[in-house]
Enzyme design. Structure first.
Site: not given
Lengths: 304, 484
Positions: B326-327
């Protein structure tokens, strides 16, 4: 497929009717406004026009000039829009001179690319100028929160219109207010005016186009750089300021129909002359306009 | 281009018209149109990164063809690794380079060594995590001989860049989507109507629910130290609905748009907040990513078949990598870690597949036990979302510790009441109706999949949703998952 499309069309018709009526209502609720007012001013003949952003709108009083003039400046109006105003004026009028406000945001910003881009629709909808075809800037209902729009339309229908803005009869809009906190405003204003190289180049090119027009149509250009409060001046990078000044100085020296009045660092404007860190108030506008007017009167060029 | 923008409102009918009226009888032309439309759609954001998609497409297309030509295991493995290294390399560079450099520098400075930071402030290409995983799945499937590689580069490009799901999924499998490009598509009225309905519901979730929840969630998360416990709870709940409305809304629009063009994409959300335990939640949330990790990571690692240690290891690996996907921030890793902690007890006690059907399957309301499970799962999820939304770990910890402050202070409740008042009573009613509609549609693919048999009532409902979208629309906001 035909059945599907028919259904879609029938479904969409009431929506388009609603949106059309809503748009008309919103435009009506927004009238009169300073943009339509200025556009109407162009129907009469003048010797001069004032162009620029809010620094000129608030700071140059066309009403106080010894020549017949109108102020076509507006909030966040970038120089590409000044050019459009000028072209529109030249279609019907023979100008003696143009007072062109040239301050830091004139040099560094472009309305459509700024946080104030929504103002573009005002030119498309309420003036003879046409900035672009982006739907967002050609419909009232695509701007603002709808709850606010509905409230505005509702007030219009009920007759509770907002009071008209207090702009003067020649288009200037000075404000008789004083600031208490220059520093905070200066910080925000200077950040808003922070440059992007691509806009500087574009804006320089537009300035050159204005100068070309001045030769073709035989009018003079008085470039004015309005005073700014010390809190604002401090935050403008030296490089930007010196580049801008050398550009204007260079233009003035190379063109005999161009004059540059630089009041950016002028100390005769004290804090009481400012509405905020980069705008003059009514008192400051009187003083600044007086200085411009004295120049116009005393200069041989304009006395005929 | 955003789904919730004027640009897309013009783009979609235009492509639809060309697709069904100009190129209807030419499959290849239709596919080419999809590629052009998809590249336009993506290039609207930043045309420079089109080269990445094109390059990724060329690599996997070539690798696929080469894999078909050889049966030598070493060579096949080499080709697979070429694809993995290039795809993950791009992803790693654009998404994680700065993260690793910063952490490397911080680790050295912790031990007293100062080394200069060389962060590149790299722009993250929108959707890179999604289309990278999609192309990878193709190569892996071809490697495993579960799929024949395509010889048609246009078809492959269309599969990689298919605009409805290009920037935020669902992450499609080549086995599902690719064959659909070979078949002559026929316009199907029912499917098109269903598609429009799903688009409408997706826009409603995004514009009315997510964007309005984001106002309060942002206000509270960005100034969390100045709010009391009850307001912080409100902030976390608002974020939970923001991210659900935002992401599932995007998926609905993507799936609905695909239907208009005769494609069926996989389901990505199945009412996850009605889950009775965390395992069920993960079968219902971002299904295309969960199943991707299951099929291409979890199962190859041994899945849940080995001993306890292996189960624990695999669970942590899959959840932590999923978080990191996701990041590039430790907050996402902790979010993944927390979910692994939630999931593990269920797995170890063999209770991870207790709830495979819908909640309240044959009744209107859930049983007390179901309700309790649902509330507990929702609470645990919210706690994990705090890490997901927080700026950094210390912000998340501070937020959570502040959750329990001032719970008996009257002014706290007043502050929360004021926040809700700003939200607007009308919007609260809309919000409650939204939850009820979602609940009533929980057995279907999306909440308004099946409406009434009364045509006029249905049309009235469509107009009502459109009106609410219109009323509550503001400045078009980007979808949260674009940043992933």
């Amino acid at each position: 497929m035909k059945f599907f499309l028919n259904k879609i069309v029938f479904f969409l018709i009431p929506i388009f009717v609603f949106l059309g009526s809503y748009e008309i209502l919103l435009r009506s609720a927004n009238m009169p406004n300073i943009y339509s007012f200025k556009d109407k001013l162009l129907d009469e003949e003048y010797e001069a026009i004032v162009l620029g952003n809010s620094h000129a709108l608030r700071g140059v009083l066309a009403e106080d000039l010894s020549y017949s003039a109108i102020n076509l400046a507006n909030v966040s109006q970038s120089i590409n829009i000044d050019l459009l105003w000028l072209k529109a004026t030249l279609k019907t009028q023979k100008l003696k001179f143009v007072i062109l406000n040239f301050s830091v945001p004139t040099y560094t910003t472009n309305l459509v690319k700024s946080s104030e881009h929504w103002r573009s629709k005002n030119y498309n909808l309420y003036t003879r100028l046409h900035l672009n075809y982006n739907p967002k800037y050609n419909f009232e209902f695509l701007n603002n929160l709808q709850l606010k729009n509905i409230k505005r339309a509702g007030n219009y229908v009920l007759g509770n219109n907002k009071s008209k803005d207090n702009y003067l009869e020649k288009g200037s809009y000075p404000l008789d207010v004083y600031s208490n906190d220059f520093e905070e405003h200066a910080l925000k204003a200077s950040q808003r005016h922070l440059p992007k190289v691509e806009y500087i180049e574009q804006n320089e090119n537009v300035l050159m186009e204005i100068l070309t027009l001045s030769k073709t149509y035989n009018f003079d250009v008085v470039i004015v750089t309005p005073p700014a409060h010390a809190s604002y001046r401090r935050l403008i990078p030296h490089e930007i300021k010196s580049n801008m000044f050398s550009l204007l100085k260079n233009i003035e020296s190379k063109n005999n129909n161009v004059y540059w009045l630089n009041y950016f660092d002028n100390v005769s404007f004290d804090s009481k002359c400012f509405k905020d860190s980069d705008h003059l108030n009514f008192k400051g506008a009187k003083l600044f306009t007086n200085k411009i007017n004295n120049f116009l009167i005393n200069s041989n060029t304009f006395t005929n | 281009m955003l789904f919730n923008s004027i640009d897309f409102a013009v783009f979609l009918p235009l492509v639809f018209f060309l697709y069904w009226f100009v190129f209807q009888k030419h499959l290849k032309a239709q596919n080419a149109l999809i590629v052009i439309a998809s590249y336009t759609f993506y290039g609207w954001w930043d045309w420079r990164f089109l080269s990445l998609i094109l390059f990724s497409s060329i690599v996997d297309y070539t690798v696929g063809l080469q894999l078909q030509k050889t049966d030598i295991p070493k060579k096949r493995k080499f080709l697979l690794w070429v694809s993995i290294v290039i795809n993950i390399g791009f992803l790693g560079f654009f998404k994680y380079f700065d993260f690793f450099v910063d952490n490397f520098v911080n680790a050295f400075s912790f031990f007293g060594y100062q080394i200069p930071s060389t962060s590149l402030n790299i722009i993250l290409p929108v959707g890179i995590s999604f289309y990278t995983f999609q192309t990878l799945s193709y190569t892996i499937d071809v490697y495993k001989k579960e799929l024949k590689p395509t010889k048609d580069f246009v078809v492959f490009s269309a599969f990689v860049s298919f605009f409805p799901q290009l920037v935020a999924g669902p992450i499609e499998r080549a086995t599902n989507l690719l064959p659909q490009f070979y078949k002559q598509r026929q316009f199907n009225y029912k499917n098109a109507v269903l598609g429009l309905r799903q688009i409408l519901w997706g826009l409603f979730k995004k514009i009315v629910i997510a964007d309005n929840c984001s106002v309060i969630a942002n206000e509270i998360f960005n100034n969390s130290t100045s709010f009391g416990g009850t307001s912080l709870v409100l902030g976390a709940v608002m974020f939970a609905f923001q991210i659900y409305g935002d992401f599932s809304g995007y998926s609905d629009i993507a799936i609905g748009t695909s239907r208009l063009f005769g494609f069926n994409l996989m389901k990505n959300f199945a009412f996850p907040y009605f889950s009775r335990d965390v395992a069920e939640f993960w079968r219902r949330w971002h299904i295309s990513l969960s199943t991707w990790f299951r099929d291409y990571l979890y199962i190859p690692l041994g899945g849940s078949k080995g001993g306890v240690l292996m189960k624990v290891r695999n669970t942590f690996i899959i959840f932590i990598i999923s978080g990191f996907w996701h990041g590039a921030n430790w907050t996402f890793i902790v979010w993944g870690f927390l979910n692994a902690l939630y999931f593990l007890p269920l797995l170890l006690r063999n209770k991870n597949r207790v709830h495979t059907g819908d909640i309240a399957e044959n009744s209107l309301l859930p049983t007390f036990k179901e309700l309790r499970g649902m509330m507990l799962t929702f609470s645990l999820t919210i706690l994990a979302w705090i890490f997901f939304r927080a700026e950094n770990i210390s912000h998340a910890i501070q937020y959570i510790s502040d959750l329990f402050t001032g719970l008996i202070d009257y002014t706290n409740y007043l502050e929360t009441y004021n926040l809700l008042r700003d939200f607007g009573p009308a919007l609260i009613v809309v919000f409650i109706i939204f939850i009820l509609v979602e609940w009533s549609g929980r057995h279907t693919e999306f909440a308004i999949n099946r409406l009434t048999n009364n045509r006029f009532l249905n049309i009235f409902f469509y107009y009502l949703i459109l009106f609410l979208i219109f009323i509550y629309s503001g400045k078009p906001q980007e979808f949260i998952y674009f940043q992933f």
